[in-house]
Design an enzyme around this catalytic site. Structure first.
Site, PDB file in Angstrom:
ATOM      1  CB  SER A 144     -21.997 -15.229 -44.219  1.00 27.72           C
ATOM      2  OG  SER A 144     -21.940 -14.224 -42.894  1.00 27.72           O
ATOM      3  CE1 TYR A 157     -27.526 -14.360 -43.777  1.00 26.18           C
ATOM      4  CE2 TYR A 157     -25.725 -14.476 -42.406  1.00 26.18           C
ATOM      5  CZ  TYR A 157     -26.329 -14.218 -43.586  1.00 26.18           C
ATOM      6  OH  TYR A 157     -25.618 -13.398 -44.199  1.00 26.18           O
TER       7      TYR A 157
END
Length: 268
Positions: A144, A157
């Site tokens: 990501s 995350y």
């Protein structure tokens, strides 16, 4: 299905029942790969496999939690039994839990680590022997842009996705001599069901209102639009073909320009 860049290749896509994983499964199948879709969402996973088969491709669905190491040998064996080989591993399964680090519980931290990082490690570890048998392969790890830079509320995350990024580089160096390439993909704001599922708060409860990716993209993406799962799948396909045969240990960023410069302000 007409594009056969991946004819006779066997592939596994984890988290392949929806969103980016679904698009990757369908895209690889259109390119001629035989795809084993794994997920914990049996209904959607079976639907994706059926849709690929109806379109003339080859796909099968298998229920699998990527955290379950004991099940991994069976997943690899299933791909080899059905397709005769394993050439491609797309380690896509992942979750997002938004929470300030000061209030995040250890349970939420560990759950996210287990799926996003441990699951990726297991995907790599168990696919390498099968790829060695066929003379090489392509491993694609779904990271990501949160693995490239920090963001408030996404510390945990980001830790998993940053780990994935550097894991790809180290695996690439360890297995270059085996002709096994390993690269990472870094999506930005992509319209997928994950936006409706992102839990927040100390206990990981659902948000009262889902985050609107289109609204966020209009403010922070230079291209001023949200990306699609297909945008990401196109990058994954490239990394799995001979077109990327000299690429390993690299990262493909698919973010509409979000990480190209400073903060973008909404256009009038």
């Amino acid at each position: 299905m007409t594009d056969k860049q991946l004819a006779d290749k066997g592939a596994i896509v984890t988290g392949g029942a929806s969103g980016i994983g679904e698009a990757c499964s369908e895209t690889l199948a259109r390119a001629g790969a035989s795809v084993l879709i794994t997920d914990v969402d049996d209904l959607r996973g079976k639907e994706v496999a059926a849709r690929i088969t109806k379109a003339g491709g080859t796909a099968h669905y298998l229920n699998h939690d990527v955290r379950d190491e004991a099940a991994w040998p069976g997943v690899i064996a299933e791909a080899e039994k059905r397709f005769g080989r394993l050439d491609i591993m797309v380690a896509n399964a992942g979750i997002g839990i938004m929470s300030p680090i000061a209030t995040m519980t250890l349970a939420d931290w560990q759950k996210q680590q287990a799926i996003n990082l441990d699951g990726v490690f297991l995907s790599i570890r168990h696919s390498i022997p099968a790829m060695k048998k066929v003379g090489g392969g392509s491993i694609v790890l779904m990271s990501s842009i949160a693995g490239l830079r920090g963001a408030p509320g996404l510390a945990a995350y980001s830790a998993t996705k940053g780990g994935v990024r550097l894991l790809a580089k180290s695996v690439a160096l360890e297995h270059a001599a085996d002709n096994i390439r390993c690269n990472s993909v870094h999506p930005g704001i992509i319209a997928t069901p994950i936006w409706e599922k992102i839990p927040t708060g100390a206990e990981g409860n659902q948000r009262n209102a889902p985050i609107d990716p289109a609204e966020r993209a209009a403010i922070s993406v230079p291209l001023t639009r949200v990306g699609t799962a297909q945008d990401v799948a196109n990058g994954v396909l490239f990394l799995c073909t001979e077109s990327a045969s000299y690429m390993t240990g690299q990262e493909i960023v698919i973010d509409g320009g979000m990480t190209a410069g400073g903060r973008v302000t909404k256009r009038s």
